[in-house]
Motif scaffolding. Structure first.
Motif, PDB file in Angstrom:
ATOM      1  N   LEU A 161      -0.149  -1.969 -10.305  1.00 14.99           N
ATOM      2  CA  LEU A 161      -0.122  -1.817  -8.839  1.00 14.99           C
ATOM      3  C   LEU A 161      -0.138  -3.212  -8.248  1.00 14.99           C
ATOM      4  O   LEU A 161      -0.915  -4.049  -8.677  1.00 14.99           O
ATOM      5  CB  LEU A 161      -1.330  -1.012  -8.353  1.00 14.99           C
ATOM      6  N   GLN A 220       0.805  -1.222   0.000  1.00 16.68           N
ATOM      7  CA  GLN A 220       0.000   0.000   0.000  1.00 16.68           C
ATOM      8  C   GLN A 220       0.837   1.271   0.000  1.00 16.68           C
ATOM      9  O   GLN A 220       0.347   2.342  -0.377  1.00 16.68           O
ATOM     10  CB  GLN A 220      -0.931   0.002   1.207  1.00 16.68           C
ATOM     11  N   THR A 274       0.750   4.263  -2.648  1.00 21.44           N
ATOM     12  CA  THR A 274      -0.347   4.062  -3.604  1.00 21.44           C
ATOM     13  C   THR A 274      -1.209   5.303  -3.756  1.00 21.44           C
ATOM     14  O   THR A 274      -1.610   5.664  -4.870  1.00 21.44           O
ATOM     15  CB  THR A 274      -1.225   2.865  -3.165  1.00 21.44           C
TER      16      THR A 274
END
Length: 221
Positions: free
Chosen positions: A221, A196, A199
């Motif tokens: 991602l 994360q 992000t």
């Protein structure tokens, strides 16, 4: 492949690490046929002869790999020292005419011209000749994006442009500073990453480029 360090204080190249590493290989029953010596300084004939003698390698099979302006110039340096022919002979294969490497040399020529042109226009403060691309990612270690950097450089070469990349840390990217961070960029690459961390900054960058009509490529991602 071994490294030949240069001691600036003594102003001499040291071949002892090469000799030691080859000796350790030999103790395992491995005898090198060819040695490629990484070096920042030219290796003279005496050094090559010394390495060949102590490592039980043919003198012609001691190849130097000098630092080059571009990694793409290394194969030409290897060919100039007849590494290709030496390998063929070691494998008992016929040695034909020396390949001209036309497409490779053409690529290098275009790459060098793009760099020269970009330098000229930069001095003249003219926008043509180079293109500014932002890399938005979370890894400060640029080697993490080596393949992306090289692909951009290749794209620039084949379009006769010099690509100038600018790293933007996605962890520090917010809606408040994104305009300043991406100011003047002709395009943006949103780089890959796991987890994360960073992000949210990537999402901010994607939103900004989408709403401000800036060409953007997101890898994953």
């Amino acid at each position: 492949l071994t490294y030949v360090p240069y001691l600036a204080a003594a102003k001499e190249l040291k071949t002892k690490p090469t000799q030691t590493s080859v000796k350790q290989l030999q103790s395992l029953g491995i005898q090198p046929d060819i040695l490629v010596l990484r070096t920042e300084h030219e290796l003279n004939a005496d050094i090559r002869k010394k390495v060949a003698h102590f490592c039980n390698v043919d003198e012609e099979a001691v190849i130097q790999s000098l630092d080059m302006p571009s990694i793409y110039e290394v194969p030409l340096s290897m060919q100039a020292q007849k590494l290709d022919a030496i390998i063929l002979r070691k494998m008992n294969m016929p040695v034909g005419e020396t390949p001209q490497l036309g497409p490779w040399r053409s690529f290098l020529d275009r790459r060098n011209k793009a760099t020269e042109w970009a330098t000229m226009v930069h001095r003249a403060k003219h926008p043509q000749g180079s293109v500014e691309i932002a890399l938005v990612g979370k890894y400060d270690l640029q080697d993490a994006y080596k393949s992306i950097l090289e692909s951009l450089a290749h794209a620039g070469t084949y379009n006769d442009y010099k690509v100038k990349t600018h790293f933007v840390n996605s962890e520090k990217l917010t809606r408040e500073n994104v305009a300043e961070q991406l100011k003047g960029m002709a395009g943006v690459v949103i780089c890959p990453g796991f987890g994360q961390r960073g992000t949210e900054g990537k999402i901010v960058a994607a939103e900004y480029t989408r709403t401000h009509d800036i060409p953007t490529f997101g890898i994953c991602l």
